[in-house]
Design a protein around this motif. Structure first.
Motif, short mmCIF file in Angstrom:
data_model
loop_
_atom_site.label_atom_id
_atom_site.label_comp_id
_atom_site.label_asym_id
_atom_site.label_seq_id
_atom_site.Cartn_x
_atom_site.Cartn_y
_atom_site.Cartn_z
N HIS A 1 7.48 -5.30 -0.83
CA HIS A 1 6.89 -5.87 0.38
C HIS A 1 5.37 -5.98 0.27
O HIS A 1 4.77 -6.96 0.70
CB HIS A 1 7.28 -5.05 1.61
N GLN B 1 3.60 -9.51 0.63
CA GLN B 1 2.69 -9.72 1.76
C GLN B 1 1.25 -9.93 1.26
O GLN B 1 0.51 -10.74 1.83
CB GLN B 1 2.80 -8.55 2.75
N ASP C 1 3.06 -7.19 7.84
CA ASP C 1 3.51 -6.42 9.01
C ASP C 1 2.50 -6.53 10.15
O ASP C 1 2.87 -6.63 11.31
CB ASP C 1 3.71 -4.94 8.63
N THR D 1 0.68 -3.71 5.20
CA THR D 1 2.12 -3.54 5.00
C THR D 1 2.45 -2.07 5.21
O THR D 1 1.92 -1.23 4.49
CB THR D 1 2.53 -3.94 3.58
N GLY D 2 3.29 -1.77 6.19
CA GLY D 2 3.60 -0.37 6.45
C GLY D 2 2.31 0.36 6.77
O GLY D 2 1.57 -0.04 7.67
N ARG E 1 3.52 -10.68 11.24
CA ARG E 1 4.52 -10.62 12.29
C ARG E 1 3.86 -10.14 13.57
O ARG E 1 4.25 -10.51 14.67
CB ARG E 1 5.68 -9.72 11.86
#
Lengths: 604, 604
Positions: free
Chosen positions: B20, B24, B32, B56-57, B70
Motif C-alpha cells: 500500500h 500510494q 489513506d 499510508t496508515g 480517501r
C-alpha cells in the motif's frame, strides 16, 4: 547485556574501566594518553579552542581542562578533529583485502568505514560476508560490513551465488553489521516483487542503505516510504536537493569514475551539514595512494569553497548520526565527537585547511606500522574462482546476419558509467562480423566464469581508442564474469587465458605478447599482497594498457563496468546485450538472448 | 525480528502495508490521508514549501508532489511541522495519570514524550514503572518510559521502595523504554560506589540520561566519560555552553518552578540546533492548561528572538536524533521529519510564528476527543499509600535545647528550588520551640508515610509568608513522604489528617477549618479524575492557599520540593535536616539525626 552478564568477568572489567575513567577524568590519576595544548576543532560549536584531550583506554575522558598522562603528545600547533567516517565503499574496488585496506585508509584518517562486500558476495555468496566479518574483527579501524542486499543484482546475468532474504536476515545481529547494504533492486520494489519485499520486511525495523541513481518524484517517495534511509548515487544538484528536502541522508561520493563532490558541495552549509556524509564507493588503489580517501574529500571540499567547520562535521559527527553510530549500542561505542565518553578516534592535523595529517589516534592508540603488524592474519578465501576452459580465438567469432544489418554497439562516454546505445553497421569478413580498429570499433565478450553454464556473449564497443591487442578483466560488475575487449580474437583469447592462469585479475595483450598482467586471485577481485605491491603492479598494468594505445587514463576500470546493466544505456552480460533507458524502461531489458548460441566455456 | 517471524502473519501484514505504501506513494492508489496544499516547514533545509503530504496508515509516504486521498485535509494557509517531542518529564508533576497527560499534551502537539516515573517509583518501586509501561501501550502519543535510575535518590530519607541495578537491567528490553532515566547519583559515581557503578555497567551499551545541575569541569568530564548523554538541569548560560562544547545533548527545560528557556535560548542557532531539545521536567497542570507544553516553549523561544527554523528543528528532529528516535529500530519507527518513511506525526499550525495549533495528526490520524475515548482504560495502581496513624498536635512539638541556641532554618528563595541555610534563634514557650508567624517563621515537619518506620522530623522554615493555618502535601520529592508547614500544631495535624483521609494530595487549613483540599489517591501523587476536574480542583486549592495569606503564586509546589535534599542548601527529610552545599559537600549531609526521637507515625 543482561544483568547476569553484568556480574561476570566482563562486567568486572567494565567496572574497573569505569573506575579508571572517573579517576583520570577527575585528574586523580594520570591519564593513559594526553594530547596537550592542541587546537580542538569543535564540530558541535564550530569553534577552535586550545585544550588538552585526556584518554583512558579507548575512550576520551577529558576535554577543556588541563591533564597529565602516562603518555603525552605535544599538540602545540596541531589541530584535532574527530576521526573520519567513510559511509559507503566496496573494499574490493581497491583490489586489496580488508586488512590491507585498513593499512591503507586508516593512516588517511578513516577510523570507521562502512563497506559492502557486494563484489565478493556476487562471486562467493554468504561466505564472502563472513570473510569480511572475520577480517573486520581484526582491523584496527572499525570496519562495518553491510549485508549485500542484491546478489545477484539482476536476473539478466549469471552470478556466482545468490543470497535470499532468509540468509540475509540470519546475519543481521552480527556485531560488525549495521543493516542491509545499498538496496539496488528498485525495479523489484516498485514492481512489488517478493524477492525485494521479503528483504525489506525482514529489515523494516532497522536501517536500510539506499541506491537511488536518478530516482526522483513518486519513485523516490515510494523507495523512501519502504524505509530506505540514504543515497550515495546523486550526481546532479537538483537530484540531491530533492532528496535532501525529502529527508534522505546524502552520502556524497568521490570514487575513481564517479566524482560527485564538485557538483554537490554547494549544498553543504551550516543548516544542512547534519544530513551529509562522505563516501568513496569504488576507488582505485592508485587514487587512494596518490590522493587519499575521506581526507582527500575534505581538502577538496574546502578548496572548492565549503566551510571547514561544516566539512569536518560532515566527515565525522554527521556521518555517525546518520547511521546511529553517535550513540552507544550493544554493537558499538559512540563516535563522531572529541568529547568525554566518545571513542578516542582522533585525527591530528598539521593544517586543517589542507587536511594534512600529522597522525591518527584509533581507539586511544597512535596508529603506527607496528600496530598493523600486531594484527592476527586472516587467510583470504575464494582462490580458484575462474572456472573456465582454455579459450580459443573462435570462441569470439560473431556470424554475420542479413547484409547491412544494423548492430547494437556500446558507446563509451569518458568519465561516466553511463554508455550510449549506438546503432551502427559493422564490417563483415568471410561471413563474420569483424572489428574496425581504425574506426575505434572493437570486439567485446563476456564469459561466465563461476562454472555454472559457461555462457559466452559477444558484441561491439566504441571508445576505447586502441587499435590492436586486447584487454581482459575478471572484475566485471556486478556478477564479475570475465570481460574482454580487443582488436583481434587471438589476443582476446590470450588475454583471457592469462587471467585464467593467474586465477583472476587483468591482462593486456598485443600481437600475441602479454604486455602486462595483474593477478587478483582472491575471488578474482583482490590481490593477496600488501597494498604497496598491488599499487606498483596496478601502475605497471596501467602503463601496459597505455602501451596498446588507449587514450583512457585507466581502460581496465572502464572495462569492469561494461557488464553493469543496472546503469543506462547499453551493456553486455553473459546473457547478451542489455538495454536500460532511465525513465523509459522500468528495468534492464535483454535485447538478444545469446545463451546457447555457441559452445560453452565450462571446464570439459 | 527473525526471519522466522518474517514469514508469519505479522510479516504478511507488513508486506501488505509496504504494498500500500508503494502504491500510494506512486499515486497508483488513493492515499489513506492527504494534507493538500500545505506550507511545509522543512526542518532539514529551513525552507517553507507548498506541498501535499500523503499518508499510508501511520507512515508518511509522499511529500513534494500532488496526491489524492480517501480522506483529504485542506492545508491551504496552514503550516505543517513535525510533531513535538518532550524529551524529559515526570508525568506525576501534572498530578494526573498518563492517560490524562496524553489527553492534555497531545492536542498541544506533543506526539512523543519521554517520561521518568521517578516519583511514583519512589513510592511503589518497579510496579510503578510497569504501570507506566501498561499505560504507554494505550496512549495515543508515544510515551517512552525511562527507567528511574535512582530510587531512592539518597540514603538520607525513607522511600517507599528501592530499585537496584539488577531490577533495572531486567526492564531494559521493554519496547516502551529507551534507557535509564536521569542519573542523579553523582556522588555515587564520583565516589565510585557499587550502587552507582553497577547501574552504569548494566547500561554501558545504551543511552543514559543525565542530571547535571551545576556540574562543570572535571566532575562533568567524569560523568560524561561514564556514558551520560544529556542534561536538562542547565540554568546558567556558561554552564550550558561548557556542556555543549563537551558534546552534551542539552534539554532546555521550562517547568513550573525551573524556567531555563529565557536564559538558554541564545545558544540555539543554525549550527548548534541539532544538539538541543525541549523538555518540561516538572510542570503543573494549571500551567499546561493555561500556557501549553512544548508548543509554549516554541512560541516563547520565537518571541525571545530565536529563529523559528531552528526552534522547530529543536522541537522535533534534534530531539529525535538525540535519543536515536530518528532511526527505525526494533522498538520504534523513525520520527522527527515530515518525509516519506517517517511516522506520520504532524502538527498543523494556523500561525507558525505563534505556534497556534490548528490540529494534530498522530500516527496518521487526526487527533479528536473521540480518539481518546476509544483507548482501553488502564486501572491506576497505588491506592491507599498513606500508611500513617492519625496525627496529633503534639507530634510536631520541638523541645527547646540550651537557652538561646541557634537553630538551622530553611530560607526560601522565590522561584528557586535552592534554599538558604539560615542560622536563627527561635522563640521558646513552655520548654518548646515555637513558630513566630509575625517574622514569617513557620514550623515544618516531614512524616514517613510508606509504612516503613513512621519517622517524624521537624524544623523551621522562613519565606512562606502566611501568618496562620497550615499547608500539607503527600507530594514531597523524591521519596514523597508527607510534608506540612504551619503556624499552629493543631492546624498542621488537621492538614495531615485531611490528606490521610483523602489517601494523598494537598490540604490547606486555617483555625481548625479545611479551606481546601485536593485528593491525589494514586500513589499519593496523582488524581484519577480527568485533567479538567483536576485542573479546577487545583485552582481551588491554590485560591485556598492564597486565603491563608501566602504571598507565593503556588505555595504547595514549593512545599513539595523542601525534602529534595540533592538540591542545595538546607532541606528536611524524614531523617532530619539535610545540608548540601554545592562545590563544598560531595553529597547531602544529615545535620541532626532525628530518627527515634519521637513516637512513630506508624499505624498502630
Amino acid at each position: 547485556m543482561s544483568f547476569q552478564a553484568a556480574t561476570d568477568e566482563f562486567a568486572k572489567r567494565k567496572k574497573t574501566d569505569l573506575t579508571h575513567r572517573i579517576n583520570q577524568a577527575m585528574g586523580a590519576e594520570l591519564a593513559d594518553l594526553v594530547i596537550k595544548n592542541v587546537s580542538l576543532l569543535n564540530v558541535v560549536t564550530g569553534t577552535i579552542d586550545i585544550s588538552d584531550v585526556a584518554i583512558t583506554g579507548n575512550t576520551i575522558v577529558g576535554t577543556y581542562g588541563t591533564y597529565h598522562g602516562r603518555k603525552e603528545i605535544d599538540g602545540t600547533g596541531l589541530t584535532a578533529v574527530p576521526g573520519f567516517i567513510n559511509t559507503h565503499l566496496h573494499v574490493e574496488s581497491a583490489k586489496i583485502t580488508p586488512d590491507q585496506y585498513d593499512r591503507l585508509a586508516l593512516p588517511h584518517g578513516t577510523t570507521t568505514a562502512i563497506c559492502d562486500p557486494h563484489e565478493m558476495a556476487n562471486v562467493l555468496g554468504v561466505p564472502a560476508i563472513e570473510y569480511f566479518f572475520k577480517s573486520a574483527k581484526n582491523t584496527l579501524m572499525d570496519l562495518m560490513v553491510q549485508l549485500s542486499s542484491c546478489v545477484p543484482a539482476t536476473m539478466l546475468e549469471t552470478s556466482g551465488a545468490r543470497i535470499d532474504a532468509e540468509e540475509l536476515a540470519k546475519l543481521r545481529n552480527h556485531p560488525k553489521t549495521i543493516g542491509p547494504a545499498e538496496f539496488m533492486d528498485i525495479g523489484g520494489v516498485l514492481g512489488k516483487e517478493d524477492r525485494a519485499l521479503d528483504k525489506l520486511v525482514a529489515f523494516q525495523d532497522g536501517m536500510i542503505d539506499g541506491h537511488l541513481p536518478g530516482i526522483t518524484g513518486f519513485a523516490l517517495n515510494a523507495m523512501l516510504a519502504c524505509g530506505i534511509l540514504n543515497d550515495h548515487e546523486s550526481t546532479m544538484l537538483a537530484e540531491a536537493q530533492e532528496k535532501l528536502r525529502k529527508g534522505v541522508q546524502i552520502l556524497i561520493r568521490e570514487g575513481t569514475i564517479c566524482k560527485d563532490l564538485g557538483v554537490l558541495w554547494p549544498l553543504i552549509n551550516e543548516r544542512t551539514s547534519p544530513f551529509f556524509s562522505f563516501c568513496t564507493d569504488d576507488r582505485s588503489p592508485l587514487e587512494i595512494v596518490r590522493e587519499g580517501e575521506i581526507d582527500h574529500m575534505i581538502r577538496t571540499a574546502i578548496r572548492f569553497g565549503a566551510d571547514p567547520k561544516d566539512v569536518y562535521r560532515v566527515a565525522s559527527w554527521s556521518a555517525a548520526q546518520s547511521f546511529g553510530l553517535h550513540r552507544d549500542t550493544e554493537k558499538w561505542q559512540k563516535r563522531g565527537l572529541i568529547a568525554p565518553g566518545y571513542k578516542a578516534d582522533i585525527v591530528l592535523l598539521n593544517d586543517f585547511q589542507n587536511c594534512t595529517i600529522n597522525s591518527v589516534i584509533k581507539n586511544g592508540k597512535v596508529v603506527t606500522e607496528e600496530s598493523f603488524k600486531a594484527r592476527p592474519h586472516v587467510e583470504p578465501i575464494g582462490y580458484n574462482s575462474i572456472k573456465i576452459r582454455k579459450m580459443l580465438p573462435d570462441d569470439f567469432k560473431i556470424p554475420a546476419g542479413e547484409p547491412g544489418e544494423i548492430q547494437d554497439v556500446i558507446g563509451l562516454i569518458p568519465g561516466k558509467l553511463v554508455t550510449e546505445h549506438l546503432r551502427l553497421s559493422v564490417p563483415e569478413k568471410d561471413g563474420f562480423l569483424v572489428p574496425d580498429a581504425s574506426n575505434d570499433l572493437l570486439r567485446i565478450a563476456v564469459i561466465e566464469r563461476h562454472g555454472k553454464n559457461g555462457n559466452i556473449a559477444t558484441g561491439f564497443v566504441k571508445g576505447f581508442g586502441f587499435t590492436s591487442g586486447a584487454i581482459a578483466s575478471s572484475v566485471g560488475h556486478d556478477s564479475h564474469n570475465l570481460i574482454v575487449v580487443g582488436a583481434s580474437e587471438e589476443d582476446m583469447a590470450l588475454a583471457v587465458n592469462t587471467i585464467r592462469a593467474n586465477q583472476g585479475g587483468y591482462a593486456v595483450v598485443k600481437d600475441g605478447q602479454v604486455l602486462g598482467s595483474l593477478a587478483l586471485p582472491v575471488a578474482g577481485l583482490m590481490s593477496d599482497k600488501p597494498f604497496e605491491a598491488l599499487h606498483d603492479e596496478a601502475k605497471a598494468l596501467r602503463d601496459a594498457a597505455k602501451g596498446i594505445g588507449s587514450s583512457m587514463e585507466d581502460p581496465t576500470m572502464m572495462l569492469a563496468f561494461l557488464p553493469l546493466c543496472v546503469i543506462p544505456n547499453l551493456k553486455l552480460t553473459d546473457f547478451g546485450p542489455v538495454r536500460f533507458v532511465a525513465g523509459q524502461d522500468s528495468g534492464p531489458v535483454l535485447l538478444k538472448d545469446q545463451r546457447g548460441s555457441r559452445p560453452s566455456a565450462l571446464v570439459a
